[in-house]
Design an enzyme around this catalytic site. Structure first.
Site, PDB file in Angstrom:
ATOM      1  N   HIS A 113       0.956  -1.173   0.095  1.00  0.00           N
ATOM      2  CA  HIS A 113       0.125   0.043  -0.025  1.00  0.00           C
ATOM      3  C   HIS A 113       0.891   1.375  -0.156  1.00  0.00           C
ATOM      4  CE1 HIS A 113      -4.465   1.409   0.894  1.00  0.00           C
ATOM      5  NE2 HIS A 113      -3.562   2.420   0.778  1.00  0.00           N
ATOM      6  N   ASN A 285     -12.064  -0.190  -5.233  1.00  0.00           N
ATOM      7  CA  ASN A 285     -11.915   0.838  -4.340  1.00  0.00           C
ATOM      8  C   ASN A 285     -12.569   1.986  -5.256  1.00  0.00           C
ATOM      9  OD1 ASN A 285     -10.345  -0.612  -2.915  1.00  0.00           O
ATOM     10  ND2 ASN A 285      -8.698   0.873  -2.918  1.00  0.00           N
TER      11      ASN A 285
HETATM   12  O1  IFM Z   1      -6.576   6.920   2.326  1.00  0.00           O
HETATM   13  C1  IFM Z   1      -6.812   6.456   0.760  1.00  0.00           C
HETATM   14  C2  IFM Z   1      -6.216   4.934   0.737  1.00  0.00           C
HETATM   15  O2  IFM Z   1      -5.036   4.855   1.328  1.00  0.00           O
HETATM   16  C3  IFM Z   1      -6.222   4.292  -0.809  1.00  0.00           C
HETATM   17  N1  IFM Z   1      -7.511   4.781  -1.255  1.00  0.00           N
HETATM   18  C4  IFM Z   1      -8.232   6.086  -1.059  1.00  0.00           C
HETATM   19  C5  IFM Z   1      -8.125   6.535   0.475  1.00  0.00           C
HETATM   20  C6  IFM Z   1      -8.817   7.923   0.454  1.00  0.00           C
HETATM   21  O3  IFM Z   1      -8.126   8.586  -0.185  1.00  0.00           O
END
Ligand code: IFM
Length: 437
Positions: A113, A285
């Site tokens: 990540h 996501n």
């Molecule tokens: O905080 C982030 C995450 O690390 C990855 N996806 C989007 C989130 C919100 O911006």
């Protein structure tokens, strides 16, 4: 079984940046460079989860969600990125996994990540093809330790965002603004994913996923120029990362003046077979749709003109719940039988949360956001899309990358001065929702 959960990531919550043998990551370097992160915030301490993980596991248990998606810090496990593992780093995740299982929560780790070990950045980072192999070696080290208890694994988080923000525009670590010269970062991440899938399966991992950030792309008008621009953006954001994994080929990049995508990306014989190894799920996501017009000036073949007419989050992102249904049905329509089951691995919103002196955060907008997006998932399922999980971003308020601690996404409020955790109204709502469901 449908997995309900919450999600976090290592650099955003762990802190303990210099403890127990952890090496520096690109985010440590970037956040400490003046002007990179709002107000000079860093993840040095973050939510201090490294020390307070028991309290956070208790919050998860209290929520009653069956699963927890977290990420493993590569430089905590391998301080130099490759070579000798750090036993204390592995011990931390071992304890966390045991603690989650004891609390009845399914651990769902993500291996990358965005916190690449700085030592590997010094060797070119994801622009260096060798990182793909080092990532697979790291995956093997972690899986050898945890795969006896962890069934479900995610290789990468949002490779599009990492390429575009980190290497294309330079607003995230490692802060390089290479524009289209960043494209090999896409291929090297996906190659690393494919090699990691092999390593994970060899170590006994039962289920392996890749998580992308996906957005339904809407043209600003029916004019052919806008439609073509929207298509070009869809290729870069969505298809560049899904087509090779699900179809075994890169999409047409001619809108970017690229006639031979494989050459531009650095593809070698056999790579696409590695990248397209079958998966047990696709992590999606979702935050908002994107509205695209033809560009007014030369340069990239699209202009993001923003979605209007919807409420917005504290970040200014439009709240469009039906965009999630549109995205899920669109993936099914595009990939058909090649699409594995989908897990919504992140969905949530930042809000201007206020903690009252009585210890209450009454975040009704977040409750409405989650309720409406879960309803959109239900509609997609009713339309026949095989969705098997939904994870709220995020369990805790945390370090929101270039925004530092200014955007709060958590179901649980964190006072970053005292590290006091306070469940918000949305935490209680989600707990009751899960109990009823
Ligand atoms: O905080 C982030 C995450 O690390 C990855 N996806 C989007 C989130 C919100 O911006």
């Amino acid at each position: 079984m449908f997995l309900w959960g919450t999600a976090t990531a290592a650099y955003q919550i762990e802190g303990a940046a210099g403890e127990d043998g952890r090496g520096p990551s690109v985010w440590d370097t970037f956040a400490h460079e003046p002007g990179r992160v709002r107000d000079g915030h860093t993840g040095d301490v973050a939510c201090d989860h490294y020390h307070r993980w028991r309290e956070d596991v208790a919050l998860l248990a209290g929520l009653g969600a069956g699963a927890y998606r977290f990420s493993i810090s590569w430089p905590r496990v391998l301080p130099e990125g490759a070579g000798a593992p750090n036993p204390k780093g592995l011990d931390f995740y071992d304890r966390l996994v045991d603690g989650l299982l004891a609390a009845g929560v399914t651990p769902v780790p993500t291996l990358f990540h965005w916190d690449l070990p700085q030592a590997l950045q010094d060797r070119g980072g994801w622009l260096n093809r060798d990182v793909a192999g080092w990532f697979a070696d790291y995956a093997a080290v972690v899986a050898e330790r945890l795969a006896d208890r962890v069934r479900m694994w995610i290789t990468l988080n949002e490779p599009f965002v990492h390429m575009a923000f980190g290497y294309g525009m330079g607003v995230h670590a490692p802060g390089q603004a290479l524009l289209l010269d960043a494209l090999p970062v896409a291929h090297h991440q996906l190659l690393g994913h494919g090699l990691a899938v092999r390593a994970l399966r060899a170590a006994g991992a039962a289920e392996v996923l890749l998580t992308n950030n996906c957005t339904p792309v809407r043209p600003a008008s029916d004019a052919p120029r806008d439609v073509a621009a929207a298509d070009a953006y869809d290729v870069l954001h969505n298809r560049l990362f899904a087509d090779p994994v699900l179809l075994g080929r890169y999409p047409d990049l001619s809108a970017y003046g690229i006639d031979a995508p494989d050459d531009a990306l650095g593809v070698r014989d056999g790579d696409l077979a590695v990248i397209s190894a079958p998966l047990d799920g696709l992590g999606v996501n979702y935050y908002n749709p994107t509205r695209i017009a033809a560009p007014a000036e030369p340069g990239l073949p699209f202009a993001d003109v923003g979605i209007t007419g919807h409420p917005t989050t504290a970040f200014g992102w439009p709240v469009v719940p039906d965009g999630l249904r549109e995205l899920l049905t669109g993936l099914r329509d595009r990939y058909g039988a090649a699409l594995p089951p989908i897990y919504v691995t992140e969905n949530g919103c930042s809000q201007p949360d206020e903690l009252t002196p009585e210890g209450v955060v009454d975040d009704q907008e977040r409750i409405a956001f989650l309720r409406d997006h879960i309803a959109a998932v239900d509609r997609a399922r009713a339309e026949g899309v095989d969705v098997r999980g939904y994870f709220v971003w995020s369990l805790l308020d945390n370090f929101e990358w270039a925004e530092g601690y200014h955007q709060r996404f958590g179901l649980v409020h964190v006072d970053f001065a005292t590290q006091r955790r306070t469940p918000k109204a949305s935490y209680h709502w989600f707990r009751d929702f899960l109990a009823a469901r």
